[in-house]
Design a protein around this motif. Structure first.
Motif, PDB file in Angstrom:
ATOM      1  N   GLU A 265       0.832  -1.205   0.000  1.00 31.04           N
ATOM      2  CA  GLU A 265       0.000   0.000   0.000  1.00 31.04           C
ATOM      3  C   GLU A 265       0.869   1.259   0.000  1.00 31.04           C
ATOM      4  O   GLU A 265       0.541   2.252  -0.646  1.00 31.04           O
ATOM      5  CB  GLU A 265      -0.908  -0.009   1.217  1.00 31.04           C
ATOM      6  CG  GLU A 265      -1.829   1.201   1.329  1.00 31.04           C
ATOM      7  CD  GLU A 265      -2.637   1.169   2.612  1.00 31.04           C
ATOM      8  OE1 GLU A 265      -3.591   1.963   2.734  1.00 31.04           O
ATOM      9  OE2 GLU A 265      -2.326   0.344   3.501  1.00 31.04           O
ATOM     10  N   ARG A 267       3.954   1.564  -1.248  1.00 36.58           N
ATOM     11  CA  ARG A 267       4.631   1.749  -2.539  1.00 36.58           C
ATOM     12  C   ARG A 267       3.692   2.318  -3.594  1.00 36.58           C
ATOM     13  O   ARG A 267       4.108   3.079  -4.469  1.00 36.58           O
ATOM     14  CB  ARG A 267       5.210   0.415  -3.010  1.00 36.58           C
ATOM     15  CG  ARG A 267       6.475  -0.007  -2.279  1.00 36.58           C
ATOM     16  CD  ARG A 267       7.157  -1.150  -3.016  1.00 36.58           C
ATOM     17  NE  ARG A 267       6.292  -2.328  -3.088  1.00 36.58           N
ATOM     18  CZ  ARG A 267       6.337  -3.331  -2.218  1.00 36.58           C
ATOM     19  NH1 ARG A 267       7.203  -3.291  -1.203  1.00 36.58           N
ATOM     20  NH2 ARG A 267       5.534  -4.372  -2.358  1.00 36.58           N
ATOM     21  N   ASN A 268       2.427   1.958  -3.536  1.00 33.00           N
ATOM     22  CA  ASN A 268       1.467   2.436  -4.539  1.00 33.00           C
ATOM     23  C   ASN A 268       0.915   3.818  -4.217  1.00 33.00           C
ATOM     24  O   ASN A 268       0.223   4.407  -5.051  1.00 33.00           O
ATOM     25  CB  ASN A 268       0.301   1.447  -4.658  1.00 33.00           C
ATOM     26  CG  ASN A 268       0.766   0.080  -5.140  1.00 33.00           C
ATOM     27  OD1 ASN A 268       1.752  -0.029  -5.868  1.00 33.00           O
ATOM     28  ND2 ASN A 268       0.053  -0.976  -4.739  1.00 33.00           N
ATOM     29  N   TRP A 269       1.201   4.322  -3.024  1.00 31.98           N
ATOM     30  CA  TRP A 269       0.667   5.627  -2.636  1.00 31.98           C
ATOM     31  C   TRP A 269       1.584   6.743  -3.142  1.00 31.98           C
ATOM     32  O   TRP A 269       2.797   6.703  -2.959  1.00 31.98           O
ATOM     33  CB  TRP A 269       0.530   5.711  -1.119  1.00 31.98           C
ATOM     34  CG  TRP A 269      -0.108   6.989  -0.645  1.00 31.98           C
ATOM     35  CD1 TRP A 269       0.521   8.076  -0.142  1.00 31.98           C
ATOM     36  CD2 TRP A 269      -1.499   7.312  -0.678  1.00 31.98           C
ATOM     37  NE1 TRP A 269      -0.383   9.065   0.167  1.00 31.98           N
ATOM     38  CE2 TRP A 269      -1.632   8.617  -0.162  1.00 31.98           C
ATOM     39  CE3 TRP A 269      -2.633   6.619  -1.098  1.00 31.98           C
ATOM     40  CZ2 TRP A 269      -2.877   9.238  -0.055  1.00 31.98           C
ATOM     41  CZ3 TRP A 269      -3.860   7.251  -0.989  1.00 31.98           C
ATOM     42  CH2 TRP A 269      -3.978   8.541  -0.468  1.00 31.98           C
ATOM     43  N   LYS A 270       0.993   7.767  -3.787  1.00 31.77           N
ATOM     44  CA  LYS A 270       1.766   8.852  -4.380  1.00 31.77           C
ATOM     45  C   LYS A 270       1.722  10.133  -3.548  1.00 31.77           C
ATOM     46  O   LYS A 270       2.531  11.030  -3.766  1.00 31.77           O
ATOM     47  CB  LYS A 270       1.243   9.154  -5.785  1.00 31.77           C
ATOM     48  CG  LYS A 270       1.288   7.960  -6.732  1.00 31.77           C
ATOM     49  CD  LYS A 270       2.705   7.427  -6.913  1.00 31.77           C
ATOM     50  CE  LYS A 270       2.729   6.256  -7.885  1.00 31.77           C
ATOM     51  NZ  LYS A 270       4.102   5.696  -8.051  1.00 31.77           N
ATOM     52  N   GLY A 271       0.792  10.250  -2.605  1.00 31.81           N
ATOM     53  CA  GLY A 271       0.672  11.464  -1.816  1.00 31.81           C
ATOM     54  C   GLY A 271       1.553  11.428  -0.578  1.00 31.81           C
ATOM     55  O   GLY A 271       2.481  10.618  -0.448  1.00 31.81           O
ATOM     56  N   SER A 272       1.245  12.317   0.360  1.00 30.79           N
ATOM     57  CA  SER A 272       1.999  12.387   1.604  1.00 30.79           C
ATOM     58  C   SER A 272       1.522  11.305   2.571  1.00 30.79           C
ATOM     59  O   SER A 272       0.444  10.720   2.403  1.00 30.79           O
ATOM     60  CB  SER A 272       1.850  13.766   2.252  1.00 30.79           C
ATOM     61  OG  SER A 272       0.499  14.003   2.619  1.00 30.79           O
ATOM     62  N   LEU A 276      -2.349   9.621   3.639  1.00 31.91           N
ATOM     63  CA  LEU A 276      -2.603   8.180   3.633  1.00 31.91           C
ATOM     64  C   LEU A 276      -3.395   7.746   4.861  1.00 31.91           C
ATOM     65  O   LEU A 276      -4.298   6.902   4.765  1.00 31.91           O
ATOM     66  CB  LEU A 276      -1.269   7.429   3.564  1.00 31.91           C
ATOM     67  CG  LEU A 276      -1.319   5.901   3.673  1.00 31.91           C
ATOM     68  CD1 LEU A 276      -2.073   5.308   2.491  1.00 31.91           C
ATOM     69  CD2 LEU A 276       0.090   5.332   3.760  1.00 31.91           C
TER      70      LEU A 276
END
Length: 328
Positions: A265, A267-272, A276
């Motif tokens: 989860e 690694r796939n998250w692009k935000g801060s 999250l």
């Protein structure tokens, strides 16, 4: 007799020394007048026009009002407050709304210039200085320090009874206007830790980076990620307050939580990291091997320490001289 044309002085080394002074941080006092070389300044209204008698102070006779204003424009708000206590003229100059407008726009730059202008007109009677004093804000020209002590029982040896030791450790927080903060737990004193509280710190310094969000009522939400074999997420809820009006020099710890996070989860998250966990519950964990824990120790309020007071702060005292610090 020598005329001015008969003497030749090389001033290039002096200017190079000025650049060296500006590059040094945490060692020398702030000298904003070093940045005035080669800058054309605009004239301002003289202070003597508001007084019937001329100012007899030598520094005011030698330093023009426009240069005094330019020096103040390059000082931090913390230094401006101290400069206003020097004399009546400096107090008048410091109240210039331009100085406080620049300070407010820089501090709340994430809100946007248009939003700040609307807020100062609707909530603070178009006074930037009033906005600076009343609106909750985080100070950036120093670090927030939480000094925690606890009793540690020693080991009994021979016929002696068990010894009791007072252990001391610190929590350090340094905030940035960009929404990032640095966090460190260490038994080291403030004067030693302040040198490594920056984004270029090495892994050996154990300084961790996270994200924070400050609400208009002074509530601060923080989140950071501890790297390692299993990722551990640290979430903190702090409350901003001040010992005097506009100080904002205390952070009360409302809650500190540690929880697990799924590596996929993450690694796939692009935000801060804060975005999250925004919808997570207090006891929610995304890693069964890392349960959610609410900590009840080490919750002493944070005290703001400016960079120039890092070496002289009373919080550097050992436990032999100060076993417990009352933050106030």
């Amino acid at each position: 007799m020598l005329c001015s044309a008969d003497v030749s002085v090389d001033s290039r080394s002096d200017f190079n020394s000025f650049d060296h002074l500006r590059s040094m941080r945490y060692v020398l006092a702030d000298r904003p007048w070093l940045m005035l070389y080669g800058i054309r300044v605009q004239p301002v209204a003289p202070f003597s026009s508001l007084c019937r008698r001329p100012d007899p102070a030598l520094i005011h006779q030698s330093l023009p009002d426009e240069l005094l204003f330019e020096i103040f424009a390059r000082m931090s708000p913390y230094s401006l407050g101290r400069a206003a206590c020097v004399c009546r003229k400096w107090k008048y100059t410091v109240r210039n709304p331009t100085l406080w407008r620049n300070a407010c726009l820089k501090t709340w730059q994430r809100s946007g210039m248009e939003a700040n202008y609307r807020m100062v007109q609707s909530l603070y009677d178009s006074s930037w200085r009033k906005m600076w004093m009343l609106r909750p804000r985080i100070q950036y020209d120093g670090i927030y320090v939480s000094r925690n002590t606890y009793i540690h029982t020693g080991i009994a040896e021979w016929q002696f009874t068990k010894t009791v030791n007072v252990a001391c450790y610190y929590r350090y927080l340094r905030f940035f206007p960009s929404g990032k903060f640095l966090y460190k737990i260490s038994p080291q004193k403030i004067k030693d830790v302040v040198k490594c509280m920056h984004f270029r710190a090495s892994k050996g310094d154990c300084v961790f980076k996270g994200d924070y969000l400050l609400s208009e009522d002074g509530q601060i939400e923080l989140a950071l990620l501890y790297p390692g074999h299993r990722y551990t997420l640290v979430r903190m809820h702090l409350r901003l307050r001040g010992t005097t009006l506009g100080a904002n020099n205390r952070l009360d710890v409302v809650k500190i939580l540690t929880t697990g996070v799924n590596a996929t989860e993450l690694r796939n998250w692009k935000g801060s990291v804060l975005e999250l966990v925004e919808s997570w519950g207090e006891d929610e964990t995304h890693d069964p091997e890392v349960p959610a824990v609410s900590h009840s120790r080490g919750l002493t309020p944070f005290v703001f320490v400016p960079f120039e007071e890092a070496d002289t702060s009373v919080m550097n005292l050992p436990v032999e001289k100060m076993d417990y610090f009352v933050p106030g």
